[in-house]
Scaffold this motif. Structure first.
Motif, mmCIF file in Angstrom:
data_model
loop_
_atom_site.group_PDB
_atom_site.id
_atom_site.type_symbol
_atom_site.label_atom_id
_atom_site.label_comp_id
_atom_site.label_asym_id
_atom_site.label_seq_id
_atom_site.Cartn_x
_atom_site.Cartn_y
_atom_site.Cartn_z
ATOM 1 N N PHE A 1 8.479 -90.568 -1.409
ATOM 2 C CA PHE A 1 8.269 -89.363 -2.385
ATOM 3 C C PHE A 1 9.230 -89.353 -3.701
ATOM 4 C CE2 PHE A 1 5.948 -88.296 1.238
ATOM 5 C CZ PHE A 1 5.325 -86.931 1.267
ATOM 6 N N GLY A 2 8.382 -89.041 -4.895
ATOM 7 C CA GLY A 2 9.351 -89.070 -6.072
ATOM 8 C C GLY A 2 10.058 -87.881 -6.062
ATOM 9 N N ALA A 3 11.010 -87.952 -7.120
ATOM 10 C CA ALA A 3 11.797 -86.651 -7.468
ATOM 11 C C ALA A 3 10.817 -85.300 -7.751
ATOM 12 C CB ALA A 3 12.652 -86.902 -8.598
ATOM 13 N N GLU A 4 9.850 -85.575 -8.354
ATOM 14 C CA GLU A 4 9.086 -84.348 -8.979
ATOM 15 C C GLU A 4 8.138 -83.870 -7.625
ATOM 16 O OE1 GLU A 4 6.173 -85.065 -12.303
ATOM 17 O OE2 GLU A 4 7.732 -85.716 -13.641
ATOM 18 N N ARG A 5 7.684 -84.601 -6.825
ATOM 19 C CA ARG A 5 7.138 -84.158 -5.491
ATOM 20 C C ARG A 5 8.207 -83.459 -4.614
ATOM 21 N NH1 ARG A 5 3.600 -88.378 -2.403
ATOM 22 N NH2 ARG A 5 2.752 -86.580 -1.365
ATOM 23 N N ILE A 6 9.509 -83.870 -4.590
ATOM 24 C CA ILE A 6 10.194 -83.359 -3.857
ATOM 25 C C ILE A 6 10.869 -82.070 -4.318
ATOM 26 C CG2 ILE A 6 12.859 -83.583 -2.974
ATOM 27 C CD1 ILE A 6 12.392 -86.552 -2.677
ATOM 28 N N ASP A 7 10.952 -82.045 -5.612
ATOM 29 C CA ASP A 7 11.297 -80.678 -6.325
ATOM 30 C C ASP A 7 10.387 -79.601 -6.048
ATOM 31 O OD1 ASP A 7 13.703 -81.384 -7.343
ATOM 32 O OD2 ASP A 7 12.979 -82.016 -9.196
ATOM 33 N N ALA A 8 8.809 -79.970 -6.022
ATOM 34 C CA ALA A 8 7.741 -78.981 -5.677
ATOM 35 C C ALA A 8 7.732 -78.648 -4.521
ATOM 36 C CB ALA A 8 6.509 -79.792 -6.299
ATOM 37 N N MET A 9 8.112 -79.538 -3.429
ATOM 38 C CA MET A 9 8.311 -79.165 -2.241
ATOM 39 C C MET A 9 9.375 -78.007 -1.718
ATOM 40 S SD MET A 9 7.498 -82.627 0.064
ATOM 41 C CE MET A 9 7.644 -81.826 1.486
ATOM 42 N N LEU A 10 10.491 -78.394 -2.397
ATOM 43 C CA LEU A 10 11.648 -77.325 -2.377
ATOM 44 C C LEU A 10 11.114 -76.004 -2.965
ATOM 45 C CD1 LEU A 10 14.438 -79.713 -3.341
ATOM 46 C CD2 LEU A 10 14.090 -78.895 -1.416
ATOM 47 N N ALA A 11 10.670 -75.922 -4.159
ATOM 48 C CA ALA A 11 10.243 -74.657 -4.759
ATOM 49 C C ALA A 11 9.046 -74.048 -3.870
ATOM 50 C CB ALA A 11 9.631 -75.221 -6.191
ATOM 51 N N GLU A 12 8.222 -74.781 -3.213
ATOM 52 C CA GLU A 12 7.303 -73.988 -2.338
ATOM 53 C C GLU A 12 7.734 -73.694 -1.053
ATOM 54 O OE1 GLU A 12 3.917 -76.779 -2.423
ATOM 55 O OE2 GLU A 12 4.796 -77.729 -0.668
ATOM 56 N N GLY A 13 8.973 -74.110 -0.649
ATOM 57 C CA GLY A 13 9.428 -73.709 0.647
ATOM 58 C C GLY A 13 9.037 -74.568 1.864
ATOM 59 N N SER A 14 8.402 -75.773 1.519
ATOM 60 C CA SER A 14 7.956 -76.655 2.621
ATOM 61 C C SER A 14 8.947 -77.619 3.037
ATOM 62 C CB SER A 14 6.770 -77.322 2.175
ATOM 63 O OG SER A 14 6.841 -78.360 1.054
ATOM 64 N N THR A 15 9.924 -77.578 2.439
ATOM 65 C CA THR A 15 11.471 -78.307 2.833
ATOM 66 C C THR A 15 12.589 -77.614 2.152
ATOM 67 O OG1 THR A 15 12.325 -80.478 2.796
ATOM 68 C CG2 THR A 15 11.558 -79.816 0.761
ATOM 69 N N VAL A 16 13.690 -78.073 2.780
ATOM 70 C CA VAL A 16 15.022 -77.364 2.411
ATOM 71 C C VAL A 16 15.932 -78.401 2.019
ATOM 72 C CG1 VAL A 16 16.926 -75.769 3.170
ATOM 73 C CG2 VAL A 16 14.582 -75.101 3.691
ATOM 74 N N ASP A 17 16.866 -78.365 1.125
ATOM 75 C CA ASP A 17 17.711 -79.257 0.607
ATOM 76 C C ASP A 17 19.151 -78.412 1.268
ATOM 77 O OD1 ASP A 17 19.631 -80.826 -0.311
ATOM 78 O OD2 ASP A 17 19.336 -80.723 -2.385
ATOM 79 N N GLY A 18 19.631 -79.294 2.192
ATOM 80 C CA GLY A 18 20.646 -78.501 3.189
ATOM 81 C C GLY A 18 22.021 -79.289 2.680
ATOM 82 N N ARG A 19 21.976 -80.362 1.781
ATOM 83 C CA ARG A 19 23.272 -81.019 1.365
ATOM 84 C C ARG A 19 24.269 -79.962 1.059
ATOM 85 N NH1 ARG A 19 20.752 -84.907 -2.901
ATOM 86 N NH2 ARG A 19 19.731 -82.993 -3.505
ATOM 87 N N PRO A 20 25.666 -80.268 1.462
ATOM 88 C CA PRO A 20 26.682 -79.346 1.061
ATOM 89 C C PRO A 20 26.955 -79.481 -0.485
ATOM 90 C CG PRO A 20 27.666 -81.183 2.164
ATOM 91 C CD PRO A 20 26.037 -81.402 2.417
ATOM 92 N N GLY A 21 27.363 -78.351 -1.252
ATOM 93 C CA GLY A 21 27.675 -78.679 -2.474
ATOM 94 C C GLY A 21 28.428 -77.638 -3.044
ATOM 95 N N PRO A 22 28.551 -77.313 -4.279
ATOM 96 C CA PRO A 22 29.341 -76.379 -4.834
ATOM 97 C C PRO A 22 29.035 -75.004 -4.283
ATOM 98 C CG PRO A 22 29.035 -77.961 -6.653
ATOM 99 C CD PRO A 22 28.169 -78.297 -5.300
ATOM 100 N N ARG A 23 27.768 -74.780 -4.139
ATOM 101 C CA ARG A 23 27.133 -73.539 -3.849
ATOM 102 C C ARG A 23 27.720 -72.818 -2.448
ATOM 103 N NH1 ARG A 23 23.602 -77.255 -3.151
ATOM 104 N NH2 ARG A 23 22.396 -77.610 -1.332
ATOM 105 N N ASP A 24 28.301 -73.887 -1.669
ATOM 106 C CA ASP A 24 28.874 -73.579 -0.263
ATOM 107 C C ASP A 24 30.419 -72.997 -0.442
ATOM 108 O OD1 ASP A 24 26.582 -74.374 1.156
ATOM 109 O OD2 ASP A 24 27.286 -76.625 0.960
#
Length: 410
Positions: free
Chosen positions: A387-410
């Motif tokens: 899956f390319g970056a655009e498709r992954i971003d689209a899935m994140l936007a629609e809620g079909s997946t979640v990016d659970g990586r730790p980051g500054p937002r934590d």
């Protein structure tokens, strides 16, 4: 000379794990410990077992930290087409697909064995169920307590002298079934290596635990016509329990003739072995466990726990102190073998884990990954699936997946 890295037994095998709660995660924890790449597929809310036990942060409970190790987490809401497509993409390169959803629901979702076999003919498809789909209980819900009751475990306590049935205070049905699923998966992979043929495997909780119970207790009912009642008397006598000492409790089990003679000689009553027809031989004791163990209870009540431990160990009579859960955490043997591993979890801080209990002479069976946060590897795994970056971003936007990586937002 450079020493090559120690291989893991299942290195190179990929498991797509859509199981939840405990029996499936126990199976895939074992396979992950052996080195398989376990991809834990979770709904957006995560596995319910993430809430079990105490936690420093939400959805990272103590039981999950143990059973979630050596896995990567991806969130896929399979009700959405993009997420289902991603699941199929993962399964195309997988060796095993494992789930504990009711088979009828998996069929409706287009995730039955034939569906996945059509895209990956060699896949090993493991369905963990409460009851076999070939019997009248097939659609009944099943949890550990339900199976303990239905498989006869709870009723054994009444046979053993309690006033009412109780549950074993651990998830015995889930864990026994999970271990059964793990070794069934290994056998199917070995068969596929030899034949090239994939497999669909049903692993039912009820039948698995019934086999465990009746392996001990079928007894006279093992013959046709029956030659006696069910139940193994040694396990069912009310006197088979930790014995009270002067200051606590001890488990002591002289079992064979040598151990019984050694025990009675050590307490100055050697003549009883030959003079008492109930004690003189293994076959005599097997017919009279109730009386034999009752006498042991009377004897052991006369000395302290430490005295009995010293005496039994000096004469090679099996014995053990009755440990509490907290005692295990400071047990000198477990400390000596390095059973508890302490380390830093990326999000949970300092934690204690139990290493795999087996030891291998030349293989890496170890904790390589801490239990992941929900969807911690979603982006990574989607990229691996093509899956390319655009498709992954689209899935994140629609809620079909979640990016659970730790980051500054934590």
């Amino acid at each position: 000379m450079t020493v090559p890295p120690t291989p893991a037994p299942l290195a190179g095998f990929r498991i797509v794990d859509m199981s939840t709660v405990l029996m499936g995660p126990v199976a895939t924890q074992v396979l992950g410990d052996y080195g398989a790449d376990v991809i834990k597929v979770e709904p957006p809310e995560g596995d319910v077992m993430r809430h079990a036990g105490m936690a420093r942060t939400p959805r990272m409970g103590a039981m999950y930290l143990a059973n979630g190790r050596n896995k990567r987490s991806i969130v896929l809401d399979i009700k959405q087409p993009a997420a289902k497509e991603a699941l199929f993409a993962l399964c195309r390169s997988a060796d095993v697909f494992i789930h504990n959803v009711r088979p009828a629901a998996m069929q409706r979702a287009g995730l039955g064995y034939e569906d996945l076999r059509s895209i990956n003919p060699s896949i090993v498809y493991v369905a963990l169920v409460g009851y076999s789909e070939h019997g009248p209980y097939a659609n009944q819900p099943a949890f550990d307590d339900i199976i303990q009751a239905g498989a006869g475990v709870s009723g054994l306590f009444v046979r053993a002298g309690l006033d009412e049935p109780v549950f074993v205070p651990m998830t015995v049905a889930d864990r026994v079934t999970g271990l059964t699923a793990a070794h069934a998966t290994l056998a199917a992979l070995l068969m596929r290596e030899r034949t090239g043929i994939g497999q669909a495997i049903e692993v039912p909780m009820f039948e698995t635990l019934v086999q465990t119970v009746l392996g001990d207790h079928l007894n006279g009912q093992a013959f046709e016509p029956p030659i006696g009642e069910s139940g193994y008397s040694r396990l069912l006598t009310p006197h088979r329990r930790p014995y009270r000492t002067l200051d606590g409790y001890i488990a002591a089990t002289p079992y064979n003739d040598k151990q019984f003679r050694a025990f009675y000689a050590a307490i100055g009553r050697a003549d009883e072995i030959d003079s008492n027809p109930l004690l003189g031989s293994q076959s005599a004791r097997a017919s009279n466990y109730h009386a034999t163990y009752a006498q042991l209870a009377e004897i052991i009540a006369t000395r302290s726990t430490d005295e009995w431990l010293a005496l039994c160990r000096a004469h090679e009579v099996p014995c053990a102190r009755v440990n509490s859960i907290d005692d295990l955490l400071v047990d000198p043997h477990l400390e000596a073998v390095g059973f508890f591993e302490r380390g830093e979890h990326p999000s949970e801080g300092r934690i204690v884990q139990m290493r795999p209990s087996t030891r291998w002479s030349s293989a890496d069976v170890s904790i390589r990954r801490h239990a992941p946060r929900i969807g911690e590897q979603s982006v990574e795994l989607l990229a691996e699936a093509g899956f390319g970056a655009e498709r992954i971003d689209a899935m994140l936007a629609e809620g079909s997946t979640v990016d659970g990586r730790p980051g500054p937002r934590d």
